[in-house]
Design an enzyme around this catalytic site. Structure first.
Site, PDB file in Angstrom:
ATOM      1  CD  GLU A 256     -19.193 -24.107  -8.968  1.00  7.84           C
ATOM      2  OE1 GLU A 256     -20.080 -24.801  -9.530  1.00  7.84           O
ATOM      3  OE2 GLU A 256     -18.068 -23.944  -9.447  1.00  7.84           O
ATOM      4  CB  CYS A 297     -20.684 -25.832 -13.054  1.00 10.67           C
ATOM      5  SG  CYS A 297     -19.479 -26.975 -12.366  1.00 10.67           S
ATOM      6  CD  GLU A 394     -22.875 -30.413 -14.354  1.00  9.98           C
ATOM      7  OE1 GLU A 394     -22.491 -29.232 -14.429  1.00  9.98           O
ATOM      8  OE2 GLU A 394     -22.643 -31.128 -13.371  1.00  9.98           O
TER       9      GLU A 394
END
Length: 496
Positions: A256, A297, A394
């Site tokens: 993940e 996330c 990110e």
């Protein structure tokens, strides 16, 4: 409030707290002020070897995989009860170590960590195979068996919840495990290991090795006696985990990884409500009431607003920022605590500078929010284009990119214009738009007219470079099991 006394700083291997083989320690830092909280045992390959040996013995020879499922369930429920009984101390440890809001920890995160164990405890006695009618006078059936020793590498943004999210299904399946918490946030993992001992989990079933990713984490990924790895973290490190697993024993991997989630707002919505939701979509994890600011996330960091309501939306969003309080996570009046450490703090500030240099307009924020500690002002950019770094990479911090769009087709195209595919939000009162966009966005989870709608029953994971496999839900439990097929001839069968 009085800060918690740090009780556990050693590795937890085979049911005991022990020093690292090397005798080394590392410092865990309070992000509120940059000061040392405690010195923690620095595990490396030798310590992972010992932990895996203990887990392997517990799996191959110990009672855990052989217990009646109801016994595993009983111990897991006791473990969950102990988490509830120590809720305040666990919440304080995560606030002290990760800068998370103490009030949020008590009200939400630690209770949710306990509930994850209860969810999977309820599944422990419901694992079963199938009976198969085979051709040729043969009888067949399948067995669902635990995969073996698993390595669980957890991140720093949700230390306690991530611990039980991965440990829960592994325990229910009958696996034994080695947990490697993030080096930034080791305290709650070690405390949870202590609670597992109190819950009577057999020695060797759950082992916790603190240390750095490049040493202890790499040793987990490449260990020949680990049968599966589950990793949550960055895409870059996830690639290394996968390579290490493939280069050794071809162990299955669940990843993940990063995200750059689109939050798409159509012009038929209530701007007041959606502005509040958009703010939560970027502030969840370190903010109050339930919104480490952007340190998740699935944060909706790319906010696409239909052009007809864009200007009004910006006004409402700025109203949210004006009342926002950044400060000590133990203060109940604070909305946002510090970033987790100096490295992450500097990384976020560098992205803000990149955004300004590439031509985005800094609407608000963009600076440190205190003279000491790792506090950053909530930051919003406008005039962001899809090719800008802040729209592509990110950031994992309090930085929102605002962008206009005209049509449904444009929103879908731009929403998918990312290497990631973890989550998305769609805000509209038009059912046709909601269905069209949710089926067209390539992401593992899509929230319609809500955001961060998590549940233990809802699978969670990504598409594309956000990884593969799922945490939570029964899909997660399945990843800790393997299927064995058994066939036998029926009496008087020609196979006899």
């Amino acid at each position: 409030m009085a800060l918690p006394k740090i009780k556990f700083t050693q590795l937890f291997i085979d049911g005991q707290f022990v020093d690292a083989v090397s005798g080394k320690t590392f410092e865990t830092i309070d992000p509120r002020n940059g000061e040392v909280i405690a010195k923690i045992a620095e595990g490396d390959k030798d310590d992972i070897d010992l932990a895996v040996k203990a887990a392997r013995h517990a799996f191959d020879n110990g009672p855990w995989p052989r217990f009646p499922p109801s016994e595993r369930r009983r111990m897991m429920l006791k473990f969950a009860d102990l988490i509830d009984q120590n809720m305040e101390e666990l919440a304080a440890l995560d606030s002290l170590d990760a800068g998370k809001l103490y009030s949020l920890g008590k009200l939400v995160e630690i209770p949710n960590a306990a509930e994850k164990l209860r969810y999977y405890a309820g599944a422990a006695d419901k694992i079963h195979g199938s009976t198969l009618k085979m051709s040729g006078q043969l009888h067949g059936y399948t067995l669902r068996e635990p995969i073996g020793v698993v390595g669980l590498i957890i991140p720093w943004n949700f230390p306690s919840q991530m611990f039980t999210m991965k440990v829960g299904p592994a325990l229910a399946a009958g696996c034994t495990m080695v947990v490697k918490p993030a080096e930034q946030t080791p305290l709650s993992a070690l405390f949870l290991a202590h609670l597992a001992k109190l819950a009577s989990l057999p020695d060797g079933v759950l082992n916790v090795v603190t240390g750095y990713g490049h040493s202890a984490g790499a040793a987990v990924s490449s260990h020949m006696d680990i049968d599966k790895v589950s990793f949550t973290g960055s895409t870059e490190v996830g690639r290394l985990v996968m390579q290490a697993a493939a280069a050794t024993n071809l162990k299955p991997v669940t990843l993940e990884l990063g995200g750059k989630s689109p939050f798409i707002i159509f012009d038929d919505v209530d701007i007041d409500k959606v502005a509040d939701l958009a703010w939560r979509a970027i502030t969840y994890n370190k903010a109050n009431p339930i919104p480490i600011f952007g340190e998740i996330c699935v944060a909706g960091t790319r906010v696409f607003v239909q052009e007809g309501i864009y200007d009004a939306f910006v006004v409402k969003l700025l109203e949210k920022v004006e009342s926002w309080v950044v400060g000590d996570p133990f203060d109940p009046n604070v909305h946002q605590g510090p970033q987790v450490d100096e490295k992450q703090y500097n990384k976020i500030l560098s992205y803000i500078e990149i955004g300004k240099k590439e031509g985005a307009t800094l609407l608000t924020g963009g600076k440190p929010a205190a003279n000491k500690g790792y506090y950053i002002e909530p930051t919003i950019f406008t005039d962001v284009t899809d090719d800008m770094t802040i729209a592509k990479e990110e950031i994992f911090g309090p930085v929102m990119s605002l962008m206009k769009f005209k049509s449904v087709e444009e929103a879908i195209k731009r929403g998918n214009a990312t290497k990631y595919g973890l989550a998305a939000g769609v805000m509209t009162n038009d059912l046709n738009i909601a269905n069209t966009v949710s089926r067209s966005i390539r992401a593992g989870i899509v929230w319609i007219n809500c955001y961060f709608a998590f549940s233990d029953t809802l699978p969670y994971g990504g598409y594309k470079m956000s990884g593969f496999g799922r945490d939570m839900g029964m899909e997660s439990l399945e990843s800790y099991l393997q299927t064995k097929s058994v066939a036998m001839p029926i009496h008087n069968s020609p196979w006899l």
